[in-house]
Each structure stands twice: as structure tokens, then as C-alpha cells.
Design a protein around this motif. Structure first.
Motif, PDB file in Angstrom:
ATOM      1  N   GLU A  23      -1.634  -3.251   6.435  1.00 32.16           N
ATOM      2  CA  GLU A  23      -2.186  -3.059   5.063  1.00 32.16           C
ATOM      3  C   GLU A  23      -1.675  -4.262   4.265  1.00 32.16           C
ATOM      4  OE1 GLU A  23      -0.485  -0.422   6.329  1.00 32.16           O
ATOM      5  OE2 GLU A  23      -2.305   1.120   6.318  1.00 32.16           O
ATOM      6  N   ASP A  24      -0.492  -4.859   4.536  1.00 29.48           N
ATOM      7  CA  ASP A  24       0.331  -5.864   3.932  1.00 29.48           C
ATOM      8  C   ASP A  24      -0.318  -7.165   4.541  1.00 29.48           C
ATOM      9  OD1 ASP A  24       1.702  -4.430   2.244  1.00 29.48           O
ATOM     10  OD2 ASP A  24       3.622  -4.655   3.450  1.00 29.48           O
TER      11      ASP A  24
ATOM     12  N   GLN B 120      -3.923  -7.478   3.121  1.00 24.89           N
ATOM     13  CA  GLN B 120      -3.664  -7.767   1.681  1.00 24.89           C
ATOM     14  C   GLN B 120      -3.393  -9.369   1.302  1.00 24.89           C
ATOM     15  OE1 GLN B 120      -4.811  -5.880  -0.639  1.00 24.89           O
ATOM     16  NE2 GLN B 120      -3.199  -6.008  -2.656  1.00 24.89           N
ATOM     17  N   LEU B 121      -2.523  -9.731   2.108  1.00 22.36           N
ATOM     18  CA  LEU B 121      -2.231 -11.144   2.031  1.00 22.36           C
ATOM     19  C   LEU B 121      -3.379 -11.825   2.444  1.00 22.36           C
ATOM     20  CD1 LEU B 121       1.278 -11.854   3.723  1.00 22.36           C
ATOM     21  CD2 LEU B 121       0.349 -12.611   1.449  1.00 22.36           C
TER      22      LEU B 121
ATOM     23  N   LYS C  22      -6.016 -11.760  -0.315  1.00 19.13           N
ATOM     24  CA  LYS C  22      -5.617 -12.334  -1.788  1.00 19.13           C
ATOM     25  C   LYS C  22      -5.675 -13.984  -1.462  1.00 19.13           C
ATOM     26  CE  LYS C  22      -4.974  -8.568  -4.128  1.00 19.13           C
ATOM     27  NZ  LYS C  22      -6.071  -8.231  -4.873  1.00 19.13           N
TER      28      LYS C  22
ATOM     29  N   ASP D  64      -1.069 -12.770  -7.331  1.00 19.38           N
ATOM     30  CA  ASP D  64      -1.527 -11.958  -6.653  1.00 19.38           C
ATOM     31  C   ASP D  64      -0.883 -11.931  -5.049  1.00 19.38           C
ATOM     32  OD1 ASP D  64      -2.863 -10.280  -8.575  1.00 19.38           O
ATOM     33  OD2 ASP D  64      -4.591 -10.570  -7.909  1.00 19.38           O
ATOM     34  N   VAL D  65      -1.033 -13.055  -4.623  1.00 14.56           N
ATOM     35  CA  VAL D  65      -0.311 -13.246  -3.321  1.00 14.56           C
ATOM     36  C   VAL D  65       1.209 -13.356  -3.564  1.00 14.56           C
ATOM     37  CG1 VAL D  65       0.086 -15.252  -1.646  1.00 14.56           C
ATOM     38  CG2 VAL D  65      -2.178 -15.006  -2.757  1.00 14.56           C
TER      39      VAL D  65
ATOM     40  N   ASN E 286       2.840 -11.665  -5.457  1.00 13.78           N
ATOM     41  CA  ASN E 286       3.393 -10.093  -5.663  1.00 13.78           C
ATOM     42  C   ASN E 286       3.345  -9.378  -4.285  1.00 13.78           C
ATOM     43  OD1 ASN E 286       3.511 -10.053  -8.257  1.00 13.78           O
ATOM     44  ND2 ASN E 286       1.400  -9.659  -8.852  1.00 13.78           N
ATOM     45  N   THR E 287       2.207  -9.614  -3.525  1.00 14.49           N
ATOM     46  CA  THR E 287       2.124  -9.317  -1.969  1.00 14.49           C
ATOM     47  C   THR E 287       3.403  -9.680  -1.291  1.00 14.49           C
ATOM     48  OG1 THR E 287      -0.265  -9.196  -2.295  1.00 14.49           O
ATOM     49  CG2 THR E 287       0.829  -8.852  -0.180  1.00 14.49           C
TER      50      THR E 287
ATOM     51  N   THR F 270       6.304  -7.625  -2.147  1.00  9.48           N
ATOM     52  CA  THR F 270       6.314  -6.252  -1.625  1.00  9.48           C
ATOM     53  C   THR F 270       6.704  -6.216  -0.033  1.00  9.48           C
ATOM     54  OG1 THR F 270       4.320  -5.513  -3.148  1.00  9.48           O
ATOM     55  CG2 THR F 270       4.552  -4.436  -0.935  1.00  9.48           C
TER      56      THR F 270
END
Length: 206
Positions: free
Chosen positions: A75-76, A79-80, A83, A193-194, A196-197, A200
Motif C-alpha cells: 500500500e505504501d 501510495q508513493l 501521489k 502528500d509525498v 507525508n507518505t 509513514t
């Protein structure tokens, strides 16, 4: 903690996507526009970058679906990629609106937005290079820098819209430039957003 071994193909894919986004943003910033025809050329070129990155993301998703194990949470990884794609989609839309409005000249606020977005994509590429070498903790510095560029863009948005309503008398121009400013701030948000990912991923794996 991720072990240090040869570069993982998922990290290689993320770096390739980051570099494509970086190249597209630099292209948009460096291109010298003198006419509406130039705006059309930029728009077409950015559309080709967008198509290229969409293909890269499709290939990444296919790889994720076929892989039993991934170096970090799938998922990460996804997501990367998404984004980063948002940044490119935003730049392509920004260029399309410049063409639609026939805006061949940009002001200092647009240039300041672009300067900070360009620098943000440079930091994203640096972070993805560290990820490919599994140096997760070192990625944090780049995430912090990206967030600072986004903060600058927040300030630019407030100032630019304030000055727009003070100095511009043409209501059409006000609508056009307000739209452009807000689009550029959205792109800065996508860069954040990138970041923040990235943070994470560090939290979960470092």
C-alpha cells in the motif's frame, strides 16, 4: 529495519517515476513561452509525460499484483507512486489552463510557486534514491524540506490572491489568475502528500 542488498525492482520503479515527474516539472518551468502556439506545445509535451508515467504506474501495479513479497508495505509503494503522479497531473492541468486562458506571461507569484515545486521534485528524487539504497532514516530530511516548500507556497497563495484583488480590475483576469494560483498551491500540496507518505514509510520500517 530493511536489510542492505541489491536494489529492489519496486524501489527502482519508484525512482523512475520520481525522475519522470521531476523532468516534466523542470521542462514546464524552463520552457520559454512567447506565443499561444508555445503554450500548446508545452501542453502536448506534458500530456506525453503524463501518459508515460501512467504506463509506469500500470506496470508497477501489475508487478505488485504478481509479487508475493514486497520490500515495504505494498500500500505504501502504491501510495508513493499515486501521489507522485498527482504532481504530474497537476502540472499538466496547470499548463492546459494557461493554454485555455491564452496566458503567455506569468507573474512573480506563478514563478515563485513553480520554483518551489521544482525544488520539491528534486527533493523527492533524492529521497527515492535513498529508498533504493534502503537508507530510510536519511529520507526524513528531504521530507522536511518538501514540507517547508509547501509552507512557502501557502504564504504565496495568500499574498498573491490579496494582491490580485487589490491591483487587478478586470474580473475575467481575476478569475483566471485565482484559478492558476490555486492550482499551483494544490500541486505543492501533492508534493507534501509525498513527504507525508515518506514519513509513514520511515515510521513503519526504520
Amino acid at each position: 529495519m530493511l536489510s542492505s542488498r541489491k536494489t529492489d525492482p519496486f524501489f527502482t520503479s519508484l525512482l523512475t517515476i520520481a525522475e519522470s515527474v521531476q523532468e516534466a516539472v523542470h521542462y514546464a518551468n524552463d520552457f520559454k513561452v512567447h506565443s499561444v502556439a508555445d503554450l500548446k506545445e508545452v501542453s502536448i509535451k506534458l500530456k506525453s509525460y503524463e501518459t508515460e508515467v501512467d504506463t509506469l504506474i500500470h506496470e508497477l501495479i501489475t508487478k505488485l499484483n504478481k509479487s508475493f513479497m514486497t520490500p515495504i508495505e505494498r500500500e505504501d509503494i502504491l501510495q508513493l507512486a499515486i501521489k507522485m503522479d498527482d504532481i504530474l497531473d497537476g502540472i499538466e492541468e496547470f499548463a492546459a489552463h494557461l493554454e485555455m486562458f491564452s496566458l503567455t506571461e506569468i507573474d512573480v507569484y506563478v514563478q515563485t510557486f513553480m520554483d518551489n515545486i521544482v525544488k520539491s521534485t528534486d527533493e523527492i528524487v533524492k529521497a527515492m534514491k535513498l529508498l533504493s539504497r534502503r537508507k530510510l532514516v536519511e529520507m526524513r530530511d528531504h521530507a522536511v524540506i518538501i514540507k517547508e516548500y509547501e509552507r512557502i507556497c501557502d504564504d504565496v497563495l495568500r499574498t498573491s490572491i490579496k494582491q490580485l484583488f487589490i491591483s487587478e480590475k478586470d474580473p475575467i483576469r481575476i478569475i483566471q489568475y485565482k484559478d492558476i494560483y490555486e492550482q499551483l498551491e494544490d500541486i505543492a500540496d501533492y508534493c507534501q502528500d509525498v513527504a507525508n507518505t515518506i514519513e509513514t514509510i520511515i515510521m513503519r520500517n526504520a
